[in-house]
Scaffold this active site. Structure first.
Site, short mmCIF file in Angstrom:
data_model
loop_
_atom_site.label_atom_id
_atom_site.label_comp_id
_atom_site.label_asym_id
_atom_site.label_seq_id
_atom_site.Cartn_x
_atom_site.Cartn_y
_atom_site.Cartn_z
N GLU A 94 6.29 -8.86 -34.13
CA GLU A 94 5.95 -7.48 -34.46
C GLU A 94 4.55 -7.08 -34.00
O GLU A 94 4.30 -5.94 -33.66
CB GLU A 94 6.08 -7.23 -35.97
N PHE A 124 12.43 -10.33 -52.53
CA PHE A 124 12.41 -11.05 -51.26
C PHE A 124 11.92 -10.12 -50.15
O PHE A 124 12.42 -9.01 -50.00
CB PHE A 124 13.82 -11.56 -50.93
N GLN A 125 10.93 -10.55 -49.42
CA GLN A 125 10.31 -9.79 -48.33
C GLN A 125 9.75 -8.43 -48.80
O GLN A 125 9.76 -7.47 -48.05
CB GLN A 125 11.28 -9.61 -47.16
N LYS A 144 14.74 0.89 -48.61
CA LYS A 144 16.04 0.71 -47.95
C LYS A 144 17.08 1.72 -48.47
O LYS A 144 17.88 2.24 -47.69
CB LYS A 144 16.54 -0.72 -48.16
N MET A 148 -15.75 -16.91 -23.66
CA MET A 148 -16.83 -16.06 -24.15
C MET A 148 -17.63 -16.78 -25.23
O MET A 148 -18.87 -16.77 -25.22
CB MET A 148 -16.27 -14.74 -24.68
#
Lengths: 553, 167
Positions: A51, A113-114, A163, A467
């Site tokens: 993502e 969950f999640q 949802k 760097m």
């Protein structure tokens, strides 16, 4: 028309002309993805491998096309993976609309969950967030998300939808996108005052940043440069606005800016700061920056005026609108001596090469410029290669240099390159990266392969995290803590395993040969370029110091 | 713009009465390092709009930052620094441990400050007082020699005089 919440999302995307989105599905996003399947002939969904890179892709898509980037993610880890991408867009003022699904409203607050409160997580890195747990609020939230993202100083907005809302049914009527908020008003007196300062200056310098790109004020800026005969320098966010060959282009300013740019600002009697914020990478010592100059700052964001460096005159305005009002009052001028002094400083900064290796970063970049056309989009990651790209590329168009400036996100490049290539299928996209940055995002090769994106990735491979290694060399007694990973990654073989093409080069001739081959490929190509770990980014002004402390060679 | 002299200011913020709006404002103050000494808020006569009052201490440059950064929040309708001439009030509740030996002395102080005793028991009393923050500071100072058990202050709220529109 009766629609589900998910169909409403798709319809509102279409209202805003969105035909491409990036993302990754998941449990709570099932309804949204089912709708994306239904709308697949009108909305293209590009699946990333992570993502974060999908968010970078949405960001790169905007920078290459000027169209709002849209990214989808599921709840919990899907949403938290977006965070670095959203923060990158926030720091560089990029309009991205992130749409996340959350658990059903009945489970909110139960550590389901999640479940993650992503609106809370992203509050400090967005212009605004919406949490939608009632379908009646969904259309407003989405339409406002586009309005907020694109109004004033642009930036990301997140809409989190439970949802159940994505499945609920509501009436839908198409509407036009909301009017953007009007840009701040400035007065005739402010225009006159600034004009008077410019007309009477003897050693003026224009210092401009991303705001000039965001307000598309390139034409007006160049007119000001030519009419008033003023040399100009830019930040990382504004490369390409003033032509590479223009003698009044002093190059990049700041920590790794040119000698000419930093000297000119230091000696100037007037500094006109346009769409820029005197960041700590530019005004390394805010108290001594442009110390002899009257400082004028024009920015669309009132909070940027006097934030980092106290200025003598600040105007809150859209840069293009202000310049359009200003230009008729600007007298034709000739600052012959001053401009030739600046050009003289410019001559002194040539390419810097380390003697150890056969292939130098500057040669790689010159070679890329010679072998590609002016429409080529360059995307970088973050580190030494990014600064070399900023210094040596012959920038001609600001939308063709895509880089993470404010946040400095290693791992930004490949996702952003995918977004740019998806948005501009007919342009060449070259991704310039280092072996350090690339290890953070190279899994996106699978996305480039699946979507047949002919992105050429040039890996400046010095085997160290360059760097930080350079700073450890200069300031930490060569104690190379955590920067010499001794990785044995075989990049050409790795990309072959993903289904792309890979080459390696250790001399300029080899590079030229393989780059020509890369230009013919249908899918992604990686070129592993062996450079020395002793190559440095120069010049350099250490943090907190001034042009007097510049390290040149 | 002054970046040295530190000054106290009272800032009034009208916000949309949306979920999390106080979080948005206070989290902004936290992450930008604005020096807030008091923060109060409640819905106005229009239930869609809340008013947040903030006491701030900082330079002119910092004041400009807090005003302009907060103004950028989507739910902020209006923000302004109130002038010295405005009306400022705060409510204080103070519980003092005391028996009859000190009670009348305390009640005298409370009377001078125009406070009220709102609860009385054999070994304690609760004082309620409204006034400007400076008055309440002065009262607290006076009471310091007694055995203060608890103090709860609401933080300052304010309003400008006359009908002139603020901000």
């Amino acid at each position: 028309m009766r629609v589900t919440g998910s169909q409403l999302v798709a319809e509102i995307l279409l209202e805003h002309g969105v035909d491409t989105v990036f993302g990754y599905p998941g449990g709570t996003a099932l309804n949204l993805y089912d709708t994306l399947y239904e709308y697949r002939d009108r909305i293209r969904h590009v699946l990333a491998s992570h993502e974060q890179h999908a968010a970078h892709a949405a960001d790169g898509y905007y920078r290459a096309t000027g169209k709002t980037g849209v990214v989808f993610a599921t709840s919990g880890p899907g949403a938290t993976n977006l965070v670095t991408g959203i923060a990158t867009a926030f720091m560089d003022s990029v309009p991205v609309v992130a749409i996340t699904a959350n658990v059903p409203d009945s489970l909110i607050g139960r550590d389901a969950f999640q479940e993650i409160c992503i609106t809370g997580v992203t509050m400090p890195i967005t212009k605004h967030t919406f949490f939608v747990n009632d379908i009646k609020d969904l259309a407003d939230a989405l339409r406002n998300a586009f309005r907020i993202a694109n109004s004033g100083r642009k930036g990301p907005v997140l809409v989190d939808i439970t949802k159940d809302v994505t499945a609920d049914i509501i009436d839908y009527k198409p509407e036009k996108p909301l009017e953007l908020k009007p840009s701040p008003k400035f007065t005739e007196k402010e225009v006159q005052d600034v004009a008077a300062m410019i007309n009477s200056a003897e050693r003026p310098v224009i210092y401009f940043g991303g705001g000039v790109a965001a307000s598309r004020a390139g034409k007006e800026l160049n007119q000001l440069v030519e009419t008033a005969d003023i040399p100009a320098t830019y930040t990382l966010m504004a490369a390409g606005i003033i032509g590479w060959e223009n003698p009044k282009n002093l190059g990049l300013i700041g920590m790794h800016g040119s000698i000419a740019a930093n000297k000119a600002v230091d000696r100037a009697d007037l500094v006109i700061a346009l769409g820029t914020r005197f960041s700590d990478r530019v005004a390394l010592n805010p108290k001594k920056f442009a110390k002899k100059a009257t400082k004028v700052q024009i920015d669309i964001d009132a909070s940027e005026i006097n934030k980092n460096v106290l200025v003598d005159y600040g105007v809150t305005a859209d840069v293009r609108e202000f310049l359009r009002a200003l230009l008729p009052l600007i007298k034709k001028k000739d600052h012959k001596e001053w401009v030739s002094q600046a050009t003289e400083w410019k001559r002194r900064s040539g390419d810097i090469k380390c003697q150890e290796a056969e292939l130098h970063p500057s040669e790689i970049i010159h070679s890329v410029c010679d072998l590609t056309d002016k429409e080529t989009i360059y995307v970088t990651d973050v580190g030494q290669h990014q600064m070399w790209a900023a210094q040596y590329l012959k920038h001609e168009k600001t939308e063709n240099f895509i880089t993470s400036g404010g946040l400095g996100t290693m791992g930004y490049g490949y996702g952003a390159a995918i977004g740019a290539q998806v948005g501009q299928p007919n342009k060449r996209v070259v991704h310039i990266t280092g072996d350090g940055s690339f290890h953070m995002n190279l899994t996106e090769a699978c996305t480039a392969v699946s979507n047949e994106l002919p992105i050429i990735t040039i890996i400046m491979n010095n085997q160290v995290l360059g760097m930080v290694y350079q700073w450890q060399t200069a300031f930490y007694g060569k104690r190379y803590s955590g920067t010499t990973p001794e990785r044995k990654t075989n990049f050409p073989k790795l990309v072959e395993a993903f289904g792309g093409k890979g080459y390696s080069a250790s001399t300029p001739q080899e590079f030229e040969e393989v780059f020509k081959k890369a230009l013919e490929a249908k899918g992604p190509v990686w070129i592993d370029c062996a450079i020395s770990r002793e190559e440095r980014v120069l010049p350099m002004i250490p943090a907190g110091k001034t042009v007097e402390d510049m390290i040149i060679g | 713009m002054d970046s040295k002299a530190v000054k106290k200011s009272i800032i009034s913020i009208l916000v949309r009465n949306e979920a999390n709006v106080t979080t948005r404002v206070s989290s902004l103050f936290g992450r930008r390092g604005f020096n807030i000494t008091s923060f109060t808020g409640c819905a106005t006569n229009d239930p869609k709009i809340s008013r947040i009052t903030v006491a701030f201490e900082g330079t002119e440059q910092a004041l400009h930052q807090i005003l302009t950064q907060t103004a950028k929040l989507e739910d902020v309708i209006k923000i302004f620094a109130m002038d010295d001439n405005s009306i400022y009030r705060e409510l204080l509740l103070m519980k003092v441990k005391t028996d009859k030996s000190e009670r009348s002395a305390i009640m005298q102080i409370v009377e001078i400050y125009r406070g009220k005793i709102v609860d009385l028991s054999r070994d304690s009393l609760i004082i309620e007082m409204t006034g400007s923050p400076e008055k309440l500071d002065g009262f607290m100072d006076m009471m310091n020699c007694y055995d203060i058990a608890e103090v709860s202050r609401t933080g300052v709220t304010g309003m400008s005089r006359g009908l002139e529109l603020e901000g």
